[in-house]
Design a protein around this motif. Structure first.
Motif, PDB file in Angstrom:
ATOM      1  N   GLU A  37      -3.408  16.731  21.083  1.00 55.20           N
ATOM      2  CA  GLU A  37      -2.707  17.772  20.464  1.00 55.20           C
ATOM      3  C   GLU A  37      -2.850  17.851  18.843  1.00 55.20           C
ATOM      4  OE1 GLU A  37       0.626  19.408  22.252  1.00 55.20           O
ATOM      5  OE2 GLU A  37       0.212  18.243  24.086  1.00 55.20           O
ATOM      6  N   PHE A  38      -2.680  16.809  18.349  1.00 52.50           N
ATOM      7  CA  PHE A  38      -2.432  16.508  16.929  1.00 52.50           C
ATOM      8  C   PHE A  38      -3.173  15.528  16.719  1.00 52.50           C
ATOM      9  CE2 PHE A  38       1.498  18.198  18.859  1.00 52.50           C
ATOM     10  CZ  PHE A  38       1.766  19.308  18.160  1.00 52.50           C
ATOM     11  N   PRO A  39      -4.471  15.455  16.393  1.00 57.29           N
ATOM     12  CA  PRO A  39      -5.336  14.288  16.100  1.00 57.29           C
ATOM     13  C   PRO A  39      -5.200  13.927  14.719  1.00 57.29           C
ATOM     14  CG  PRO A  39      -6.581  16.377  16.254  1.00 57.29           C
ATOM     15  CD  PRO A  39      -5.247  16.768  16.765  1.00 57.29           C
ATOM     16  N   GLU A  40      -4.741  14.820  13.816  1.00 56.88           N
ATOM     17  CA  GLU A  40      -4.686  14.522  12.369  1.00 56.88           C
ATOM     18  C   GLU A  40      -3.273  13.466  12.198  1.00 56.88           C
ATOM     19  OE1 GLU A  40      -6.690  15.108   9.653  1.00 56.88           O
ATOM     20  OE2 GLU A  40      -7.956  15.858  11.440  1.00 56.88           O
ATOM     21  N   ARG A  41      -2.655  13.487  13.227  1.00 52.61           N
ATOM     22  CA  ARG A  41      -1.250  12.578  13.055  1.00 52.61           C
ATOM     23  C   ARG A  41      -1.722  11.132  12.883  1.00 52.61           C
ATOM     24  NH1 ARG A  41       1.924   9.598  11.670  1.00 52.61           N
ATOM     25  NH2 ARG A  41       4.066   9.631  11.885  1.00 52.61           N
ATOM     26  N   VAL A  42      -2.777  10.663  13.528  1.00 47.38           N
ATOM     27  CA  VAL A  42      -3.128   9.167  13.434  1.00 47.38           C
ATOM     28  C   VAL A  42      -4.337   8.856  12.483  1.00 47.38           C
ATOM     29  CG1 VAL A  42      -2.461   8.855  15.875  1.00 47.38           C
ATOM     30  CG2 VAL A  42      -4.857   9.451  15.266  1.00 47.38           C
ATOM     31  N   LYS A  43      -4.803   9.818  11.700  1.00 48.13           N
ATOM     32  CA  LYS A  43      -5.718   9.749  10.927  1.00 48.13           C
ATOM     33  C   LYS A  43      -5.277   9.539   9.419  1.00 48.13           C
ATOM     34  CE  LYS A  43      -9.244  12.445  13.380  1.00 48.13           C
ATOM     35  NZ  LYS A  43     -10.087  13.648  13.466  1.00 48.13           N
ATOM     36  N   ARG A  44      -4.168  10.316   9.244  1.00 50.39           N
ATOM     37  CA  ARG A  44      -3.519  10.308   7.963  1.00 50.39           C
ATOM     38  C   ARG A  44      -2.942   9.157   7.513  1.00 50.39           C
ATOM     39  NH1 ARG A  44      -0.990  16.104   8.569  1.00 50.39           N
ATOM     40  NH2 ARG A  44      -2.757  17.490   8.545  1.00 50.39           N
ATOM     41  N   PRO A  45      -2.060   8.452   8.103  1.00 54.86           N
ATOM     42  CA  PRO A  45      -1.183   7.132   7.509  1.00 54.86           C
ATOM     43  C   PRO A  45      -2.027   6.017   6.796  1.00 54.86           C
ATOM     44  CG  PRO A  45      -0.361   7.752   9.300  1.00 54.86           C
ATOM     45  CD  PRO A  45      -1.821   8.436   9.445  1.00 54.86           C
ATOM     46  N   LEU A  46      -3.191   5.854   6.977  1.00 56.59           N
ATOM     47  CA  LEU A  46      -3.886   4.893   6.401  1.00 56.59           C
ATOM     48  C   LEU A  46      -4.568   5.081   5.049  1.00 56.59           C
ATOM     49  CD1 LEU A  46      -6.311   3.034   9.299  1.00 56.59           C
ATOM     50  CD2 LEU A  46      -4.138   2.168   7.912  1.00 56.59           C
ATOM     51  N   THR A  47      -4.608   6.278   4.940  1.00 56.00           N
ATOM     52  CA  THR A  47      -5.023   6.514   3.350  1.00 56.00           C
ATOM     53  C   THR A  47      -3.952   6.294   2.581  1.00 56.00           C
ATOM     54  OG1 THR A  47      -6.144   8.467   4.409  1.00 56.00           O
ATOM     55  CG2 THR A  47      -5.613   8.589   1.815  1.00 56.00           C
ATOM     56  N   TRP A  48      -2.559   6.405   2.830  1.00 52.73           N
ATOM     57  CA  TRP A  48      -1.583   6.088   1.902  1.00 52.73           C
ATOM     58  C   TRP A  48      -1.569   4.639   1.830  1.00 52.73           C
ATOM     59  CZ3 TRP A  48       3.155   3.384   2.038  1.00 52.73           C
ATOM     60  CH2 TRP A  48       4.057   4.043   1.060  1.00 52.73           C
ATOM     61  N   PHE A  49      -1.667   4.097   2.831  1.00 48.88           N
ATOM     62  CA  PHE A  49      -1.446   2.494   3.196  1.00 48.88           C
ATOM     63  C   PHE A  49      -2.437   1.788   2.221  1.00 48.88           C
ATOM     64  CE2 PHE A  49      -1.631  -1.824   4.559  1.00 48.88           C
ATOM     65  CZ  PHE A  49      -0.311  -2.054   4.692  1.00 48.88           C
ATOM     66  N   ARG A  50      -3.677   2.434   2.315  1.00 50.93           N
ATOM     67  CA  ARG A  50      -4.776   1.768   1.766  1.00 50.93           C
ATOM     68  C   ARG A  50      -4.446   1.554   0.098  1.00 50.93           C
ATOM     69  NH1 ARG A  50      -9.765   1.355   3.784  1.00 50.93           N
ATOM     70  NH2 ARG A  50      -9.088   2.917   5.286  1.00 50.93           N
ATOM     71  N   TYR A  51      -3.905   2.370  -0.356  1.00 51.49           N
ATOM     72  CA  TYR A  51      -3.488   2.338  -2.007  1.00 51.49           C
ATOM     73  C   TYR A  51      -2.313   1.666  -2.413  1.00 51.49           C
ATOM     74  CZ  TYR A  51      -6.918   5.987  -3.184  1.00 51.49           C
ATOM     75  OH  TYR A  51      -8.118   6.830  -3.658  1.00 51.49           O
ATOM     76  N   HIS A  52      -1.613   1.210  -1.151  1.00 55.28           N
ATOM     77  CA  HIS A  52      -0.649   0.382  -1.269  1.00 55.28           C
ATOM     78  C   HIS A  52      -0.817  -1.079  -0.991  1.00 55.28           C
ATOM     79  CE1 HIS A  52       1.248   4.200  -1.949  1.00 55.28           C
ATOM     80  NE2 HIS A  52       2.292   3.704  -2.574  1.00 55.28           N
ATOM     81  N   TRP A  53      -2.088  -1.234  -0.364  1.00 56.00           N
ATOM     82  CA  TRP A  53      -2.300  -2.728  -0.057  1.00 56.00           C
ATOM     83  C   TRP A  53      -2.891  -3.549  -1.338  1.00 56.00           C
ATOM     84  CZ3 TRP A  53      -1.939  -6.377   3.172  1.00 56.00           C
ATOM     85  CH2 TRP A  53      -3.144  -7.431   3.485  1.00 56.00           C
ATOM     86  N   ALA A  54      -2.427  -4.623  -1.570  1.00 60.50           N
ATOM     87  CA  ALA A  54      -2.720  -5.329  -2.485  1.00 60.50           C
ATOM     88  C   ALA A  54      -3.380  -6.631  -1.773  1.00 60.50           C
ATOM     89  CB  ALA A  54      -1.913  -5.641  -3.598  1.00 60.50           C
ATOM     90  N   ALA A  55      -4.546  -6.886  -1.515  1.00 59.75           N
ATOM     91  CA  ALA A  55      -5.085  -7.739  -0.504  1.00 59.75           C
ATOM     92  C   ALA A  55      -5.020  -9.067  -1.462  1.00 59.75           C
ATOM     93  CB  ALA A  55      -6.578  -7.623  -0.634  1.00 59.75           C
ATOM     94  N   PRO A  56      -4.066 -10.049  -0.972  1.00 60.61           N
ATOM     95  CA  PRO A  56      -3.942 -11.513  -1.150  1.00 60.61           C
ATOM     96  C   PRO A  56      -5.279 -12.328  -0.873  1.00 60.61           C
ATOM     97  CG  PRO A  56      -2.948 -11.117   0.964  1.00 60.61           C
ATOM     98  CD  PRO A  56      -3.315  -9.959   0.435  1.00 60.61           C
ATOM     99  N   ARG A  57      -5.107 -13.271  -1.674  1.00 63.49           N
ATOM    100  CA  ARG A  57      -6.452 -14.177  -1.334  1.00 63.49           C
ATOM    101  C   ARG A  57      -6.060 -15.061   0.070  1.00 63.49           C
ATOM    102  NH1 ARG A  57      -9.663 -14.349  -5.349  1.00 63.49           N
ATOM    103  NH2 ARG A  57      -9.041 -13.392  -7.423  1.00 63.49           N
ATOM    104  N   LYS A  58      -4.794 -15.193   0.128  1.00 60.20           N
ATOM    105  CA  LYS A  58      -4.752 -16.033   1.545  1.00 60.20           C
ATOM    106  C   LYS A  58      -3.375 -15.329   2.039  1.00 60.20           C
ATOM    107  CE  LYS A  58      -4.123 -20.494   3.635  1.00 60.20           C
ATOM    108  NZ  LYS A  58      -4.055 -21.962   3.153  1.00 60.20           N
ATOM    109  N   ILE A  59      -3.373 -15.388   3.547  1.00 58.52           N
ATOM    110  CA  ILE A  59      -2.162 -15.003   4.058  1.00 58.52           C
ATOM    111  C   ILE A  59      -1.265 -16.118   4.687  1.00 58.52           C
ATOM    112  CG2 ILE A  59      -0.964 -13.620   5.863  1.00 58.52           C
ATOM    113  CD1 ILE A  59      -2.125 -11.746   3.834  1.00 58.52           C
TER     114      ILE A  59
END
Length: 837
Positions: free
Chosen positions: A256-278
């Motif tokens: 019913e609301f396909p956009e609800r699961v498509k949007r959040p990763l856009t915001w997260f992608r910009y706030h993700w600072a990939a470390p060299r090792k977890i």
């Protein structure tokens, strides 16, 4: 009305490839790792016995102490219940069945009532955990045990059903809406064939999801509604209910609301600072790999699910890279008087979310490096990025418009996978943390409006407007990125005027007078006299303030705790309002007919009886002899209904209020649009045990600090060295240097900032994180007299040099030279003239 797809239990949650709910031992490596992580937590807590009851501290001086004793007791108990029950279902190990039953039966025997201040926010955690464990443990609980838990569950749901029903068609779908309604809905699904009210309960939750959570649970680009730190949970709680609904009765909200699961990763992608090792740290340093203030293990189950739903291979792998995937998420937060720790059970959901047959979508996602998120409910965000790889330099600027409880201006810098700056606790930042941000007269510029982002091939610029300053952030691209921070003081909107026999301060409505609180103000008791004249009618669209201290205005805007406000708050009536640290608001007013534009008025406010047990609190407002007073113990003491709308009090509370900001006259401290176009001819503040503050303006503005020194506060993660002209911050093995590029006698100072507990709810926190309550080291970049300051962040090995002249400065990065002119007036601070290679 609703037809269960499966009559037997379990039926709420299942792994994506387990259509028969068999919960067989895992065969794939990822689920084996998740299960082992869950078992590790079972072993870790195996020796701990459930508490016999919820601790009681009803008259504590700490804000919301009882509420958080109740909350954290519930958070740990419910996390362990879910963990033990799920691990038993998969492993059939009787050790974990016993621990699940011990905690489940203990928690269902505790008092669940307003008396222990069990808010919906706590009760819903029990609803989710009880429903999940009853579902998983079906067939191994005796009838007596099962009846006990179901009876407790139904009691809680009946208590909170009116709140669900009242807002069933609300369009608010943010974190607090989804956790309350979603957990309530999961429990209703479990009870469908056991409780006659369950159908109407479920129907209301479905309505709330269709009207609020699914269409409005995040912004158009995935912005979290209740603030950056809530991103993992706004999405996780949504998945929990929507999955259970689809499993239980076949209603698919995702279709019913396909956009609800498509949007959040856009915001997260910009706030993700990939470390060299977890690494497998229980508690990561602040902002280690997620710029929004969390860490990967706070987000990994949510990322896993979102990545699979949109076919994102990069974030699917990022989620799987978390060595703690499936572990209890532990916030590191506790509360005095209890051994409980705030935690959430992630394992059952990570286990069920993981799809071993996941096939990523084709093509790589291509997005601009820098961008803004302007529609976030709790504040805008602007991000400047040099690249998408591990060597990225990132500046994340948090905007704040003066509304809501959790926002404040902050610049977070991430360099090649390492955080350079962080937030700290500080007295002047209360009730929130203190970011790295501009300040004037040592007063933090917490408000920040993002004016816009300009992107060019060679550089990006983010412009920000604050109450007393404008600031800009520039990222110069290239093999060695350079970050510029420019700060400029705004012209004052106040002047001293002589008119016949009066000397007064004239405020234009966009500025306020600011005086130090510490020598003069006493929150316990005092008296303030003002002589004022309105120069134009009150603008009733916004609060218009004569006097204020604290980050907020009455009960209208800002954090609204620990505030004193005198002004025109709702209409043209003059009002004196105090807000306690529990957000209990008490006010008195005089009629608007008493106020005339262009006429001098004498106003006196008095307060007393605060912050001492057994005192009788009062506030009083006198305008030209007309007096309004409140000394009602019911108003101050939260008798009957308290500030959380809980029926929990039969004896008055002590009215605790502790303002920490400077004193503001003619506007509210750091709250936009609250300035009052008025004249002030007298300020006379008298408080017991404090120095009298009397300003009659004959000799100017006195010790007014609104034109005090301009500066930046930086809270380093790893401070390598400070001298007057250069600072060195660590970024792993790299060194980031900060040097002035422009400004009058700009220099650096180092200081120790004492630990200061929060003034918000949960101000009674204790931390399980080593060193969390230590004093912090801070660096300030200041100019004693100047109105403009420009700083340069660069990597030491890049050997960036700066050369200044009268109009601006040059920056040389390798073979490239950038030229900037500095504008002391106008819309911009820096103008990039050219660059040469």
């Amino acid at each position: 009305m609703y037809q269960l797809l499966r009559k037997e239990h379990p039926r709420l949650f299942r792994a994506v490839d387990d259509s028969d709910y068999r919960f067989a031992a895992p065969k794939d490596g990822v689920r084996k790792r998740i299960l082992n992580n869950m078992i590790d937590d079972c072993v870790l807590y195996e020796a701990q016995k459930p508490w016999k009851k919820i601790p009681l501290r009803p008259d504590s001086p700490y804000p919301y102490h009882q509420l958080y004793l109740t909350f954290y007791t519930g958070m740990q108990a419910t996390a362990l219940i879910e963990n033990y029950a799920f691990v038993w279902r998969v492993t059939q190990d009787q050790r974990w069945l016993k621990r699940a039953k011990d905690w489940l039966l203990a928690a269902s025997s505790w008092e669940h009532s307003d008396r222990v201040e069990e808010h919906f926010y706590t009760a819903n955690r029990y609803m989710q955990a009880f429903a999940l464990s009853l579902d998983l443990l079906d067939g191994v609980l005796t009838k007596k045990e099962k009846d006990q838990v179901i009876s407790c569950l139904i009691q809680m749901m009946k208590r909170w059903w009116p709140d669900v029903e009242k807002d069933r068609f609300s369009t608010n779908g943010h974190h607090h809406a989804v956790v309350d309604n979603g957990h309530f809905g999961v429990a209703a699904l479990y009870l469908l064939d056991k409780c006659p009210e369950a159908e109407q309960w479920l129907s209301a939750v479905i309505d709330r999801f269709r009207h609020g959570v699914m269409p409005h649970g995040c912004g158009a680009d995935g912005e979290p509604g209740d603030g950056p730190g809530f991103w993992p949970w706004e999405n996780l709680w949504m998945f929990q209910f929507a999955d259970a609904l689809r499993n239980g009765v076949g209603i698919d909200l995702y279709s019913e609301f396909p956009e609800r699961v498509k949007r959040p990763l856009t915001w997260f992608r910009y706030h993700w600072a990939a470390p060299r090792k977890i690494t497998d740290h229980l508690y990561y340093p602040a902002n280690t790999n997620v710029l929004m203030g969390s860490q990967l293990d706070a987000c990994s189950p949510t990322i896993l699910r979102l990545a699979q739903d949109v076919g994102d291979a990069e974030f699917f792998q990022a989620a799987l890279s978390d060595p703690r995937l499936g572990r209890l998420y532990r916030f590191g937060a506790g509360v005095k008087g209890s051994s409980a720790e705030c935690m959430v059970s992630y394992g059952p959901y990570a286990y069920c979310f993981y799809d071993p047959a996941f096939v990523p979508a084709r093509g790589k996602i291509v997005l601009p490096l820098s961008r803004t998120f302007m529609k976030a409910h709790y504040g805008e965000m602007g991000l400047l990025r040099s690249s998408w790889d591990n060597d990225a330099v990132i500046a994340c600027v948090s905007g704040y418009k003066g509304g809501g409880a959790h926002g404040f201006c902050n610049v977070h810098v991430q360099w090649a996978g390492y955080p350079v700056l962080r937030t700290i606790t500080a007295e002047e930042g209360k009730p929130v943390s203190c970011g790295s941000l501009p300040c004037v007269g040592n007063q933090n510029e917490v408000v920040a409006f993002l004016n816009g982002l300009e992107t060019r091939p060679q550089c990006d610029r983010l412009s920000v407007r604050s109450i007393r300053t404008d600031h800009e952030y520039w990222l110069l691209h290239g093999p060695s990125p350079v970050l510029l921070l420019a700060l400029r003081r705004k012209p004052r909107g106040v002047k001293v005027v002589r008119e016949e026999d009066r000397v007064f301060a004239r405020l234009k409505g966009r500025d306020f007078l600011q005086y130090d609180r510490l020598p003069h103000f006493n929150s316990r008791a005092g008296e303030l006299r003002l002589s004022f004249r309105l120069n134009k009618p009150v603008d009733t669209r916004h609060p218009q303030v004569l006097f204020n201290t604290g980050f907020g205005v009455g009960k209208l805007m800002g954090t609204r705790v620990n505030t004193f406000t005198l002004g025109f708050l709702k209409d043209e009536a003059l009002t004196f309002c105090v807000n306690s640290q529990r957000n209990t608001s008490v006010s008195v007013s005089v009629p608007k007919e008493k106020i005339r534009v262009g006429h001098w008025h004498e106003v006196v406010i008095r307060w007393g009886g605060f912050n001492r047990a057994g005192d009788r609190p009062f506030i009083e407002l006198a305008l030209d002899g007309t007096v309004s007073r409140c000394d009602d113990p019911v108003a101050f003491g939260e008798l009957g209904v308290d500030s959380q709308r809980l029926q929990s009090r039969t004896t008055p509370r002590t009215f605790y209020i502790q303002s920490v900001t400077a004193l503001a006259f003619g506007g509210a401290m750091q709250m936009p649009d609250t300035g009052l176009a008025c004249d002030l001819a007298l300020i006379d503040l008298k408080c017991p045990g404090r120095k009298r503050l009397r300003i009659d303006f004959s000799d100017g503005l006195g010790m007014e600090t609104g034109s005090g020194r301009l500066g930046w506060k930086f809270n380093p993660v790893d401070l390598r060295g400070v001298d007057t002209s250069l600072v060195r911050f660590g970024a792993g093995k790299r060194v980031v240097v900060v040097q002035p590029a422009f400004g009058e006698a700009v220099h650096f100072e180092q200081e120790v900032v004492p630990f200061a507990p929060s003034g918000l709810a949960a101000g009674s926190l204790k931390s399980f994180i080593a060193g969390a309550q230590n004093d912090a080291v801070r660096v300030q970049a200041v100019t004693e007299k100047g109105d403009v300051m420009v700083l340069v962040f660069s990597e030491q090995r890049a050997k960036v040099t700066v050369e200044r002249d009268d109009q601006g400065f040059y920056i040389r990065v390798g073979e490239v030279t950038h030229r900037f002119d500095v504008k002391k007036r106008g819309k911009t601070i820096l103008e990039r003239m050219n660059h040469t290679a």
